[in-house]
Design an enzyme around this catalytic site. Sequence first.
Site, PDB file in Angstrom:
ATOM      1  N   ASP A  29      -9.525 -47.657   5.985  1.00  0.00           N
ATOM      2  CA  ASP A  29     -10.045 -48.265   7.226  1.00  0.00           C
ATOM      3  C   ASP A  29     -11.505 -47.945   7.576  1.00  0.00           C
ATOM      4  OD1 ASP A  29      -7.403 -48.985   7.241  1.00  0.00           O
ATOM      5  OD2 ASP A  29      -6.901 -48.049   9.159  1.00  0.00           O
ATOM      6  N   LYS A 134      -3.505 -54.093   6.276  1.00  0.00           N
ATOM      7  CA  LYS A 134      -2.298 -53.476   6.815  1.00  0.00           C
ATOM      8  C   LYS A 134      -2.201 -53.702   8.325  1.00  0.00           C
ATOM      9  CE  LYS A 134      -4.390 -48.844   7.149  1.00  0.00           C
ATOM     10  NZ  LYS A 134      -4.260 -48.578   8.571  1.00  0.00           N
ATOM     11  N   CYS A 167      -4.590 -43.045  10.979  1.00  0.00           N
ATOM     12  CA  CYS A 167      -4.243 -43.803   9.759  1.00  0.00           C
ATOM     13  C   CYS A 167      -4.261 -42.951   8.494  1.00  0.00           C
ATOM     14  CB  CYS A 167      -5.150 -45.022   9.639  1.00  0.00           C
ATOM     15  SG  CYS A 167      -4.801 -46.209  10.951  1.00  0.00           S
TER      16      CYS A 167
HETATM   17  C1  C5J Z   1      -7.153 -45.824  12.300  1.00  0.00           C
HETATM   18  C2  C5J Z   1      -6.813 -46.151  14.657  1.00  0.00           C
HETATM   19  N1  C5J Z   1      -7.655 -46.421  11.246  1.00  0.00           N
HETATM   20  N2  C5J Z   1      -7.268 -44.942  14.973  1.00  0.00           N
HETATM   21  N3  C5J Z   1      -6.860 -46.594  13.387  1.00  0.00           N
HETATM   22  O1  C5J Z   1      -6.984 -44.615  12.325  1.00  0.00           O
HETATM   23  O2  C5J Z   1      -6.357 -46.858  15.502  1.00  0.00           O
END
Ligand code: C5J
Length: 225
Positions: A29, A134, A167
């Site tokens: 991400d 995802k 994540c």
């Molecule tokens: C991730 C989030 N990528 N913090 N998303 O950690 O919402």
Amino acid sequence: MTPNTTISVEAEPYAFEFQPTTCALLIIDMQRDFLEPGGFGEMLGNDVSQLRCTIEPNKRLLSVWRARGWHVIHTREGHRPDLGCLPPAKKIRGRSPTSIGDQGPMGRILVRGEAGHDIIPELYPQFGEAVIDKPGKGAFYATDLHAILMNRGVKQLIVTGVTTEVCVNTTVREANDRGYDCLVPSDCVGSYFPEFQEMGLKMIKAQGGIFGWVSHSDKILAALK
Ligand code: C5J
């Protein structure tokens, strides 16, 4: 170094050993909306510099993985433009006036195809590197990541990206339950909250490595020399 060489990386709770052909770099991400000034993350009041310090170490690791032709996989958190994969509970969580699917500073928030949903230019995927879209926090939930890894014979993962406690941690836990070994380089993962960064890493390596190993990108690169 042959593809079957076993590489040993200094890590906690003990050395992480891997073979290049069966170990993938999984970058979670690293999206514009989480990392760039003016994105969704900053709109929520977060300090994006806490995440941006992970860009350079990720770039260094990624360039080595690419140069050697080893497996690289990227993920993006986001939803279909029709929001069909967005659970109503996720949509309303936080009671924010602007939420996932609404127009944000970089297009519709966490919607596939929008500018903010894409990966930052510094780590942009190259041809041949799988990109997993995802809908959840974990990279295994409702994706074909497990099938891709099995088809490529991957058994171990070096997991980097953001955010450490959300994540990254969710993905490491999902991977652990599916039989993968995960190594997390502390400087390549980031959290908006320093205390979550610290505890997120501690939780992974606690109790003999209950979810995996923690190291630093310098130690991985040193082991590859
Ligand atoms: C991730 C989030 N990528 N913090 N998303 O950690 O919402």
